[in-house]
Design a protein around this motif. Structure first.
Motif, PDB file in Angstrom:
ATOM      1  N   TYR A 343     -66.037  29.636 -48.257  1.00 19.15           N
ATOM      2  CA  TYR A 343     -67.471  29.934 -48.360  1.00 19.15           C
ATOM      3  C   TYR A 343     -68.102  30.063 -46.973  1.00 19.15           C
ATOM      4  O   TYR A 343     -68.820  31.036 -46.692  1.00 19.15           O
ATOM      5  N   SER A 346     -67.240  33.301 -45.386  1.00 21.98           N
ATOM      6  CA  SER A 346     -67.546  34.567 -46.066  1.00 21.98           C
ATOM      7  C   SER A 346     -68.900  34.527 -46.768  1.00 21.98           C
ATOM      8  O   SER A 346     -69.154  35.302 -47.692  1.00 21.98           O
ATOM      9  N   ALA A 347     -69.774  33.642 -46.299  1.00 23.40           N
ATOM     10  CA  ALA A 347     -71.061  33.434 -46.984  1.00 23.40           C
ATOM     11  C   ALA A 347     -71.894  34.710 -47.042  1.00 23.40           C
ATOM     12  O   ALA A 347     -72.649  34.928 -47.989  1.00 23.40           O
ATOM     13  N   ALA A 348     -71.764  35.579 -46.025  1.00 25.66           N
ATOM     14  CA  ALA A 348     -72.557  36.817 -46.035  1.00 25.66           C
ATOM     15  C   ALA A 348     -72.194  37.654 -47.261  1.00 25.66           C
ATOM     16  O   ALA A 348     -73.072  38.213 -47.930  1.00 25.66           O
ATOM     17  N   ARG A 351     -73.282  35.733 -50.680  1.00 25.10           N
ATOM     18  CA  ARG A 351     -74.720  35.776 -51.001  1.00 25.10           C
ATOM     19  C   ARG A 351     -75.231  37.206 -51.191  1.00 25.10           C
ATOM     20  O   ARG A 351     -76.227  37.413 -51.881  1.00 25.10           O
ATOM     21  N   SER A 352     -74.554  38.168 -50.587  1.00 30.94           N
ATOM     22  CA  SER A 352     -74.950  39.556 -50.856  1.00 30.94           C
ATOM     23  C   SER A 352     -74.718  39.874 -52.329  1.00 30.94           C
ATOM     24  O   SER A 352     -75.536  40.522 -52.984  1.00 30.94           O
ATOM     25  N   ALA A 355     -77.365  38.320 -54.363  1.00 28.07           N
ATOM     26  CA  ALA A 355     -78.640  39.041 -54.253  1.00 28.07           C
ATOM     27  C   ALA A 355     -78.658  40.263 -55.163  1.00 28.07           C
ATOM     28  O   ALA A 355     -79.703  40.655 -55.662  1.00 28.07           O
ATOM     29  N   THR A 356     -77.494  40.872 -55.391  1.00 30.50           N
ATOM     30  CA  THR A 356     -77.484  42.072 -56.230  1.00 30.50           C
ATOM     31  C   THR A 356     -77.126  41.769 -57.686  1.00 30.50           C
ATOM     32  O   THR A 356     -77.588  42.458 -58.583  1.00 30.50           O
ATOM     33  N   ARG A 363     -81.405  33.176 -59.000  1.00 31.57           N
ATOM     34  CA  ARG A 363     -80.896  33.044 -57.630  1.00 31.57           C
ATOM     35  C   ARG A 363     -81.929  32.461 -56.677  1.00 31.57           C
ATOM     36  O   ARG A 363     -81.585  31.858 -55.676  1.00 31.57           O
TER      37      ARG A 363
ATOM     38  N   ASN B 203     -72.170  35.073 -41.218  1.00 34.21           N
ATOM     39  CA  ASN B 203     -71.683  34.099 -42.195  1.00 34.21           C
ATOM     40  C   ASN B 203     -72.389  32.762 -42.016  1.00 34.21           C
ATOM     41  O   ASN B 203     -72.757  32.116 -42.996  1.00 34.21           O
ATOM     42  N   PHE B 206     -75.969  33.228 -43.461  1.00 35.13           N
ATOM     43  CA  PHE B 206     -76.015  33.247 -44.924  1.00 35.13           C
ATOM     44  C   PHE B 206     -75.532  31.922 -45.527  1.00 35.13           C
ATOM     45  O   PHE B 206     -75.949  31.555 -46.616  1.00 35.13           O
TER      46      PHE B 206
END
Ligand SMILES: Nc1ncnc2c1ncn2[C@@H]1O[C@H](COP(=O)(O)OP(=O)(O)OP(=O)(O)O)[C@@H](O)[C@H]1O
Ligand SMILES: [Mg+2]
Ligand SMILES: [Zn+2]
Lengths: 403, 254
Positions: A343, A346-348, A351-352, A355-356, A363, B203, B206
């Motif tokens: 996590y 690779s959080a970006a 969470r992307s 978001a979608t 969320r 990262n 986020f």
């Protein structure tokens, strides 16, 4: 029509509730217990006296007060006297610990488990030996009030048998029964799914304290989970509930140990990450947490293959979390085991996806957190399961254990 | 929710060069606000304006909803703002306890003895679940980068700060230490503090943030909830100042 609870039942319930307070909250003053439990002072005093007489708690002056005036006595758990054995059966490791009332790990032993065909003896043998070693070191006035194990596999609530464990290679294993026989302590061994127990541990002692609705995701070789709904673990009809790792996210995806295709576990588990990073050599030489950490580390140093692997895995992980969020509307999702590293790395992407793919109101208030108990989450969960009996009926369990 | 710290219409120039243009920025208690932007976008300058190191040319500075004047680091600290600068200011030749009390020894006429200081420092580190430091009497020079960040953050907690600003705390750290600092950042906010995290690593941003504020060439392109944006959108805001409906139009925020 059933009559209301008897005086005796009420007393038993209150004793358990008070013991649970100090077990989870640590030393607590009588005044605080009075207000937190909503009982009057004399009842608290009587309950404390009973638990003290049984040797479960002790009252003493607090170490320091910081305030002027007469310090109020605090009730503390008899951590050195009352304990349980907690066992953790993971794919790569076997752990046994002696855990005192209050949750302190007093003693622990750990062995590496080699991946390969499952053998009950190779699991039960070392754990029983560890428990015996630790038992020999205890003082004569100590008392063991329970034993429980976290097992990487699906545990049948009816009989405690491990029904499946694709990553352990175990099917229909009467682990609890055999473990109890080998320990010879005269106590049954409760068995729970490791990720379920870790979820409960994070809920009672970790990052999810005070959170009624929580989804915990546990990364080992596979991906396990525990869903807590309104403060209760969702077990399902037979106890196999919460197997979020086998939620299909990619129907044409990678094959899973369970026989299906594109399970969350197949797309984000250890093997998926290592293969995508070009680091899976099949010999099993470099696997486990260290191998996963090495990928995150390489990505951080600019290795683009490792970055792409994490980004791919994060994308699937985000899709899985979005599904779970939409279904359960949790307050918090906790990433434990090796998913902590995945996590954070690779959080970006995760969470992307949210978001979608997650519903906006779902969320917006969702909190994503990493495990606070780390590698001990499953073990702490096993300890809590082992304490369940004594917290439900303190005097009865202690009388039985002492005899 | 009222922001604990709010800047409105901040301008800042160094000589003839204007570095911040009409910047507005809000920071909320219990939240991590990530401040992002390319190299030279003005992040550190904005933080130094908040910290009273650089005087602002014009604009409003509000704390707890009230207008305040901050002309020095001391005044910022008195409000409850603690900043861990990019060029980290810990004294190498002092130990952890001494560093945590540095510049605060005589606050409110209080003179603390060594034992009390040691106990307070130890308790603070413990409350943050910091377990990697072997001895709190260790010299700061012997600490790893992550541990130094941890001590600086713990100092902020010890002094009951309301706002903690961290300027690229993970830039020089390895993965394991970064993870610990990020978790510490999250814990601070979960305890009710307002945290500002500056980072170039998406990262990291986020993983722990609740809001993202993107600076573009000295202008605040957008301040958005992290749950509402994708990685691609944030990258666009950073590199071009806008993304779809978000961001600047002719230099003015949407
Ligand atoms: N004391 C100063 N005197 C003159 N110019 C300055 C001063 N400090 C910063 N600048 C200029 O202001 C601009 C913004 O710099 P700042 O350090 O705030 O950027 P930043 O967003 O923090 O970048 P980075 O990500 O590289 O840390 C740059 O063009 C920089 O050269
Ligand atoms: Mg900077
Ligand atoms: Zn599967």
């Amino acid at each position: 029509m059933r009559a209301g609870p008897s005086q005796e039942e009420i007393r038993r319930h209150n004793l358990g509730a008070l013991l649970r307070h100090v077990h989870l909250g640590g030393p607590t003053s009588r005044a605080e217990l009075t207000s937190r439990m909503g009982l009057n002072r004399s009842t608290i005093m009587a309950l404390t006296a009973d638990l003290t007489a049984a040797g479960l708690v002790r009252e003493e002056l607090p170490r320091e007060t910081g305030r002027a005036g007469r310090p109020s006595l605090v009730v503390r758990p008899e951590s050195a006297r009352v304990y349980v054995f907690a066992l953790d059966v993971g794919v790569d490791r076997l752990v046994a610990a002696r855990v005192g009332l209050g949750g302190t790990i007093i003693d622990r032993r750990e062995a590496v488990r080699r991946r390969g065909p499952f053998s009950l003896e190779e699991v039960v043998g070392p754990l029983a030996a560890f428990a015996r070693q630790m038992h020999r070191k205890t003082r004569p006035d100590t008392v063991c009030v329970g034993v429980a194990a976290a097992f990487s596999g699906g545990v049948d609530r009816g009989d405690g048998v491990v029904r499946f464990g694709p990553n352990m290679g175990s099917v229909d294993v009467p682990f609890g029964e055999e473990m109890a026989r080998r320990l010879g302590l005269g106590l049954p061994v409760a068995v729970g799914n490791d990720a379920n127990l870790a979820a409960l541990a994070e809920h009672t002692r970790g990052v999810g304290v005070g959170c009624r609705d929580l989804v915990y995701l546990h990364g080992d070789v596979g991906v396990g989970g525990g869903v807590i709904v309104n403060g209760t673990l969702l077990g399902g009809h037979q106890g196999f509930g919460g197997e979020v790792g086998h939620m299909v996210v990619n129907p044409k995806g990678r094959s899973c140990g369970c026989g299906s295709l594109g399970c969350l576990e197949a797309e984000v588990g250890e093997r998926a990450l290592l293969e995508a990073a070009g680091r899976f050599d099949g010999s099993g030489a470099l696997v486990g947490r260290d191998a996963v950490r090495a990928v995150v580390d390489a990505a951080d140093r600019g290795d683009i293959v490792a970055q792409a692997a994490l980004s791919r895995v994060g994308d699937w992980l985000g899709l899985g979390v979005a599904n779970l969020a939409n279904i359960f509307n949790p307050e918090m999702v906790v990433f434990g085991g090796m998913l902590r590293e995945v996590y954070l790395g690779s959080a970006a992407q995760v969470r992307s996806r949210l978001a979608t793919d997650a519903l906006p109101p779902v969320r917006e208030h969702l909190r994503l957190r990493t495990s606070a108990l780390g590698d001990d989450a499953t073990l702490v969960g096993a300890a809590e399961l082992a304490f369940a009996q004594v917290l439900a009926d303190p005097l009865e369990v202690l009388a039985r254990a002492g005899s | 929710m009222t922001p604990v710290l709010e800047l409105r219409g901040i301008d800042k120039s160094f000589g003839p060069v204007q570095v911040l243009h009409d910047v507005s920025f809000s920071v909320y208690p219990g939240e991590v606000t990530a401040l992002v932007g390319d190299n030279g976008a003005g992040k550190s300058t904005l933080v130094k304006c908040v910290g009273g190191i650089h005087p602002i040319d014009s604009g409003d500075y509000l704390f707890d909803g009230k207008p305040v004047q901050v002309h020095s680091p001391r005044e910022a600290a008195a409000l409850g703002i603690e900043i861990v600068y990019q060029d980290l200011a810990l004294c190498d030749n002092l130990d952890i306890v001494q560093n945590m009390f540095l510049g605060r020894e005589h606050k409110r006429g209080l003179v603390l003895d060594e034992d009390t200081m040691e106990e307070m420092a130890a308790k603070t580190l413990e409350s943050l679940s910091v377990r990697t430091v072997k001895s709190i009497r260790q010299h700061v020079s012997s600490l790893s980068g992550g541990q130094r960040q941890t001590v600086a953050i713990a100092k902020a907690v010890l002094w009951n700060s309301k706002v903690v600003i961290l300027d690229e705390p993970t830039a020089a750290l390895g993965v394991a230490q970064t993870a610990q600092v990020l978790e510490l950042v999250r814990r601070l906010a979960d305890q009710g503090l307002a945290v500002v995290l500056i980072s170039h690593n998406m990262n990291d941003v986020f993983a722990v943030s609740d809001r993202i504020a993107a600076l573009y060439l000295g202008r605040m392109a957008a301040q958005v909830k992290t749950s509402e944006v994708t990685h691609a959108q944030v990258v666009e805001l950073i590199t071009s100042g806008r993304s779809g409906d978000l961001g600047l139009t002719n230099g003015v925020p949407a």
